[in-house]
Design an enzyme around this catalytic site. Structure first.
Site, PDB file in Angstrom:
ATOM      1  N   ASP A   1      -2.713   5.835  -3.618  1.00 39.19           N
ATOM      2  CA  ASP A   1      -1.563   5.167  -3.019  1.00 39.19           C
ATOM      3  C   ASP A   1      -1.088   4.050  -3.942  1.00 39.19           C
ATOM      4  O   ASP A   1      -1.585   3.892  -5.061  1.00 39.19           O
ATOM      5  CB  ASP A   1      -1.922   4.640  -1.628  1.00 39.19           C
TER       6      ASP A   1
ATOM      7  N   ASP B   1      -1.400   0.779  -4.243  1.00 36.56           N
ATOM      8  CA  ASP B   1      -2.294  -0.235  -4.819  1.00 36.56           C
ATOM      9  C   ASP B   1      -3.635   0.337  -5.237  1.00 36.56           C
ATOM     10  O   ASP B   1      -4.553  -0.416  -5.580  1.00 36.56           O
ATOM     11  CB  ASP B   1      -2.485  -1.405  -3.856  1.00 36.56           C
TER      12      ASP B   1
ATOM     13  N   SER C   1       0.832  -1.200   0.000  1.00 38.99           N
ATOM     14  CA  SER C   1       0.000   0.000   0.000  1.00 38.99           C
ATOM     15  C   SER C   1       0.872   1.259   0.000  1.00 38.99           C
ATOM     16  O   SER C   1       1.601   1.507  -0.940  1.00 38.99           O
ATOM     17  CB  SER C   1      -0.962  -0.030   1.194  1.00 38.99           C
TER      18      SER C   1
ATOM     19  N   ASP D   1      -6.187   1.949  -3.781  1.00 38.41           N
ATOM     20  CA  ASP D   1      -7.457   1.864  -3.057  1.00 38.41           C
ATOM     21  C   ASP D   1      -7.708   3.073  -2.155  1.00 38.41           C
ATOM     22  O   ASP D   1      -8.763   3.178  -1.541  1.00 38.41           O
ATOM     23  CB  ASP D   1      -7.555   0.560  -2.254  1.00 38.41           C
TER      24      ASP D   1
END
Length: 479
Positions: free
Chosen positions: A242, A244, A101, A246
């Site tokens: 960010d 990834d 993340s 999400d």
């Protein structure tokens, strides 16, 4: 191995995860799925990953372990986590997302999804127990890479179809929007989606090297870049996410990032939600918003999902969730633009970004004016990195051990009036300002949140809170 489940998935140093540990946890997940009746031999399991240097190797190791455990691996490649989750729901398949993340590049992690969505805390405990058992096996676990069928195009196409149906055609005509690409897996999809709605899009800051972007505590260096870009290109907004994809990052026309919980609130109003589930760290002014019931939880998507499911079970309709980082979840279907937006109970950066941009286009107002119109208290947050877990645990024990300790610690800041212990310590002071102290759930970091009526007050409160934390850490470390 220094691996542990935190607020969202398994996290640790990439050197610890890249090897037998990845195989052990992937195998444990496969065994858990099959022993609990959520999968059977031969069933598909999805794999996605972010752009960290360690992610392809970890993904390949997981593919080998999952294959040897009896599952059929479908490789979705570098893809946003919400896209992987959506494809998993579509195929009724479990999934693993290899990502750290927003945390530094030397760390990584795995997010796990059951066929019906993101795993809960009880699932984490079961997977951890199985992994511990596998670690104790004398023969060890094979960490050799394995095969995986390429499903990247299918996963991306499904997510693209979802996000190009949310708004009316030409909904963003007239807006000039920058996309801070850095190393987020959402970078190319954001450009495609925004251009689809008629926005003039400017690609910014694409990076080969992984850059950690924390949307809940945007660094001053990042803010400076956003401000320079908006001025240079005369942008109405900048959108990013960010690693990834999400957690959204949306800046206004001056380059100043909007609070994530404000993005979540705008998204909730956009879809017509009646209930919003959000952690205790989100802005306290949310409860003052009309026609939206706010339910508070601990920090972490598993707790938000648990709260959403409870609301649905209690008969509530129009249920969403969002976190202070802006990641927005939907627990029920919504009708938007004449189509059904299916429930996606995992964090998503696209829905809140599109919601706020649509509001700006429809109202013909700058984002800074729209944000000010919600009249939320000014909320700031930051973190102290490389703050040992042992020290943060000692700090929380000290503060929880008595009202006198808490009052002494906060003496340079203010006098406590009330305390919430849902997650960390959230202290309302006598002047109605708020300071919240909370250890990170998955990294050696100590977070501080501050709320006040003005930006100067909030900034001063945050600085004082961080100063008190550092002072405790220095004293504790010198013992």
């Amino acid at each position: 191995m220094s691996l542990k489940f935190g607020t969202s998935g398994l996290r640790g140093l990439s050197t610890d995860l890249n090897g037998p540990a990845a195989a052990i946890y992937a195998t444990a997940f496969a065994h858990y799925l099959m022993s609990s009746g959520q999968a059977k031999p031969g069933d598909p399991v999805l794999l996605g990953r972010d752009f960290r240097a360690s992610s392809p190797d970890i993904s390949a190791i997981c593919a080998g372990a999952l294959t040897r455990a009896g599952l059929t691996v479908l490789d979705c490649g570098p893809v946003p986590t919400p896209a992987l989750a959506l494809y998993g729901l579509e195929k009724r398949a479990a999934a693993l997302m290899i990502t750290g993340s927003h945390i530094p590049a030397d760390r990584n992690g795995i997010k796990f999804y059951r066929p019906d969505g993101e795993i809960a805390k009880a699932d984490e405990e079961a997977i951890s127990t199985l992994a511990t058992g596998l670690m104790a096996k004398p023969a060890g676990i094979d960490a050799m890479p394995g095969p995986a069928a390429d499903h990247a195009r299918q996963a991306e196409a499904l997510f693209l179809a979802r996000n190009t149906a949310i708004l009316p055609a030409g909904a963003l005509n007239g807006l000039k929007i920058g996309v801070y690409q850095h190393s987020t897996v959402a970078r190319d999809l954001f450009i495609e989606v925004l251009a689809h709605y008629g926005a003039k899009v400017v690609a910014l800051g694409r990076s080969v090297d992984f850059i950690p972007v924390d949307t809940e505590a945007v660094s001053q260096a990042t803010i400076d870049r956003l401000k320079a870009w908006t001025a240079k290109h005369k942008l109405d907004a900048i959108v990013s996410a960010d690693g990834d994809g999400d957690r959204p990052l949306v800046s206004d026309e001056t380059g100043l990032p909007l609070r994530g919980d404000l993005l979540g609130l705008i998204a909730a109003q956009f879809v017509g939600a009646s209930v919003a589930v959000t952690p205790v760290t989100s802005n306290s002014g949310l409860e003052r918003q009309p026609d939206l019931s706010i339910l508070r939880t601990r920090v972490g998507s598993p707790f938000v999902i648990e709260g959403m499911l409870k609301a649905v079970a209690d008969g509530q309709t129009g249920v969403v969730g969002f976190e202070a980082n802006g990641g927005t979840l939907t627990a029920t279907d919504f009708t938007l633009n004449g189509t059904t937006l299916k429930a996606l109970p995992t964090r998503d950066s696209f829905l809140p970004a599109l919601a706020v941009l649509f509001l700006a286009a429809r109202s013909h107002k700058p984002l800074s004016v729209l944000a000010a119109g919600f009249a939320l208290p000014v909320a700031l947050s930051d973190r102290i990195e490389n703050f040992p877990l042992e020290t943060s645990a000692a700090l929380m024990r000290y503060l929880r051990s008595g009202a006198d300790n808490l009052a002494t610690f906060l003496a340079p800041i203010g006098t406590p009036e009330s305390v919430s212990d849902i997650d960390g310590l959230r202290v309302t002071l006598m002047d109605r300002s708020v300071v919240h102290l909370r250890p990170s759930g998955n990294a050696p970091e100590m977070r501080c949140y501050a709320e006040a009526e003005t930006a100067d007050q909030a900034k001063r409160l945050l600085e004082q809170g961080l100063k008190c934390i550092r002072a405790f850490g220095q004293h504790y470390g010198s013992r």
